[in-house]
Scaffold this motif. Sequence first.
Motif, mmCIF file in Angstrom:
data_model
loop_
_atom_site.group_PDB
_atom_site.id
_atom_site.type_symbol
_atom_site.label_atom_id
_atom_site.label_comp_id
_atom_site.label_asym_id
_atom_site.label_seq_id
_atom_site.Cartn_x
_atom_site.Cartn_y
_atom_site.Cartn_z
ATOM 1 N N GLU A 105 0.798 -1.233 0.000
ATOM 2 C CA GLU A 105 0.000 0.000 0.000
ATOM 3 C C GLU A 105 0.828 1.279 0.000
ATOM 4 O O GLU A 105 0.385 2.303 0.513
ATOM 5 C CB GLU A 105 -0.958 0.027 1.202
ATOM 6 C CG GLU A 105 -1.886 -1.154 1.299
ATOM 7 C CD GLU A 105 -2.900 -1.212 0.167
ATOM 8 O OE1 GLU A 105 -3.366 -0.155 -0.282
ATOM 9 O OE2 GLU A 105 -3.210 -2.319 -0.264
ATOM 10 N N GLU A 129 2.596 4.628 -1.586
ATOM 11 C CA GLU A 129 2.254 5.621 -2.598
ATOM 12 C C GLU A 129 3.495 5.956 -3.427
ATOM 13 O O GLU A 129 4.618 5.824 -2.943
ATOM 14 C CB GLU A 129 1.756 6.901 -1.916
ATOM 15 C CG GLU A 129 0.507 6.719 -1.084
ATOM 16 C CD GLU A 129 -0.746 6.624 -1.942
ATOM 17 O OE1 GLU A 129 -0.736 7.118 -3.073
ATOM 18 O OE2 GLU A 129 -1.729 6.045 -1.456
ATOM 19 N N TRP A 138 4.808 8.743 -4.099
ATOM 20 C CA TRP A 138 5.643 9.812 -3.547
ATOM 21 C C TRP A 138 6.531 9.340 -2.397
ATOM 22 O O TRP A 138 7.452 10.041 -1.996
ATOM 23 C CB TRP A 138 4.791 10.982 -3.074
ATOM 24 C CG TRP A 138 3.812 10.657 -1.978
ATOM 25 C CD1 TRP A 138 2.508 10.292 -2.144
ATOM 26 C CD2 TRP A 138 4.051 10.642 -0.569
ATOM 27 N NE1 TRP A 138 1.920 10.066 -0.921
ATOM 28 C CE2 TRP A 138 2.851 10.267 0.063
ATOM 29 C CE3 TRP A 138 5.173 10.909 0.229
ATOM 30 C CZ2 TRP A 138 2.737 10.149 1.450
ATOM 31 C CZ3 TRP A 138 5.054 10.791 1.613
ATOM 32 C CH2 TRP A 138 3.847 10.413 2.200
ATOM 33 N N MET A 139 6.251 8.160 -1.862
ATOM 34 C CA MET A 139 7.021 7.671 -0.713
ATOM 35 C C MET A 139 8.402 7.210 -1.168
ATOM 36 O O MET A 139 8.531 6.390 -2.059
ATOM 37 C CB MET A 139 6.287 6.525 -0.026
ATOM 38 C CG MET A 139 5.018 6.953 0.619
ATOM 39 S SD MET A 139 4.176 5.539 1.370
ATOM 40 C CE MET A 139 2.720 6.336 2.008
ATOM 41 N N GLN A 168 -1.984 4.288 11.078
ATOM 42 C CA GLN A 168 -2.097 5.260 9.994
ATOM 43 C C GLN A 168 -0.729 5.759 9.549
ATOM 44 O O GLN A 168 0.143 6.035 10.358
ATOM 45 C CB GLN A 168 -2.944 6.447 10.439
ATOM 46 C CG GLN A 168 -3.251 7.398 9.293
ATOM 47 C CD GLN A 168 -4.276 8.438 9.691
ATOM 48 O OE1 GLN A 168 -5.212 8.150 10.406
ATOM 49 N NE2 GLN A 168 -4.070 9.655 9.228
ATOM 50 N N MET A 169 -0.570 5.879 8.231
ATOM 51 C CA MET A 169 0.666 6.421 7.669
ATOM 52 C C MET A 169 0.689 7.926 7.873
ATOM 53 O O MET A 169 -0.309 8.596 7.589
ATOM 54 C CB MET A 169 0.743 6.135 6.167
ATOM 55 C CG MET A 169 0.925 4.708 5.799
ATOM 56 S SD MET A 169 0.983 4.576 3.978
ATOM 57 C CE MET A 169 1.400 2.857 3.806
ATOM 58 N N GLY A 189 1.065 11.531 6.972
ATOM 59 C CA GLY A 189 0.968 12.221 5.696
ATOM 60 C C GLY A 189 -0.072 11.627 4.754
ATOM 61 O O GLY A 189 -0.275 12.123 3.660
ATOM 62 N N CYS A 190 -0.706 10.541 5.171
ATOM 63 C CA CYS A 190 -1.759 9.902 4.358
ATOM 64 C C CYS A 190 -2.989 9.740 5.234
ATOM 65 O O CYS A 190 -2.999 8.932 6.151
ATOM 66 C CB CYS A 190 -1.315 8.526 3.881
ATOM 67 S SG CYS A 190 0.013 8.553 2.708
ATOM 68 N N ASP A 191 -4.022 10.498 4.937
ATOM 69 C CA ASP A 191 -5.216 10.476 5.774
ATOM 70 C C ASP A 191 -5.941 9.138 5.789
ATOM 71 O O ASP A 191 -6.500 8.745 6.797
ATOM 72 C CB ASP A 191 -6.190 11.568 5.329
ATOM 73 C CG ASP A 191 -5.636 12.955 5.605
ATOM 74 O OD1 ASP A 191 -4.793 13.087 6.514
ATOM 75 O OD2 ASP A 191 -6.042 13.895 4.918
ATOM 76 N N LYS A 203 -4.697 6.007 4.653
ATOM 77 C CA LYS A 203 -3.885 4.806 4.450
ATOM 78 C C LYS A 203 -3.289 4.330 5.763
ATOM 79 O O LYS A 203 -2.875 5.116 6.601
ATOM 80 C CB LYS A 203 -2.733 5.092 3.487
ATOM 81 C CG LYS A 203 -3.184 5.260 2.065
ATOM 82 C CD LYS A 203 -2.748 4.068 1.269
ATOM 83 C CE LYS A 203 -3.157 4.255 -0.171
ATOM 84 N NZ LYS A 203 -2.778 3.142 -0.979
#
Length: 100
Positions: free
Chosen positions: A20, A22, A24-25, A74-75, A77-79, A81
């Motif tokens: 999962e 992204e 940008w990661m 929760q990650m 910076g990712c609401d 994810k």
Amino acid sequence: SESKGTTTTATTGNTLYIGEIEGWMEAKYITEQMAKHGEAPSQIRLMADRGYGFAEFSTRDAAKRVLEAMQGTQMEGCDAKCWSLKWAKRAGAEPREAFY
């Protein structure tokens, strides 16, 4: 004779699969996030275009601490994810596509 048990090498059983992720990661982001929960990984391999990667740790215990602390949280910076972590399968453990 007495058995001393098995020892794990630095490359066996200490790698986590990261799902999962992204696009940008980057490795720096994942390393920083994991370091907050224990130990920074010794190596990160990302396949961001496919949404997954691997984090290798110096020991299985270090990987286990990060897995237990981060899995399902929760990650940053990712609401919407959450971290999707699990033990990585050993390379070669499953047959891959054959090339003809």
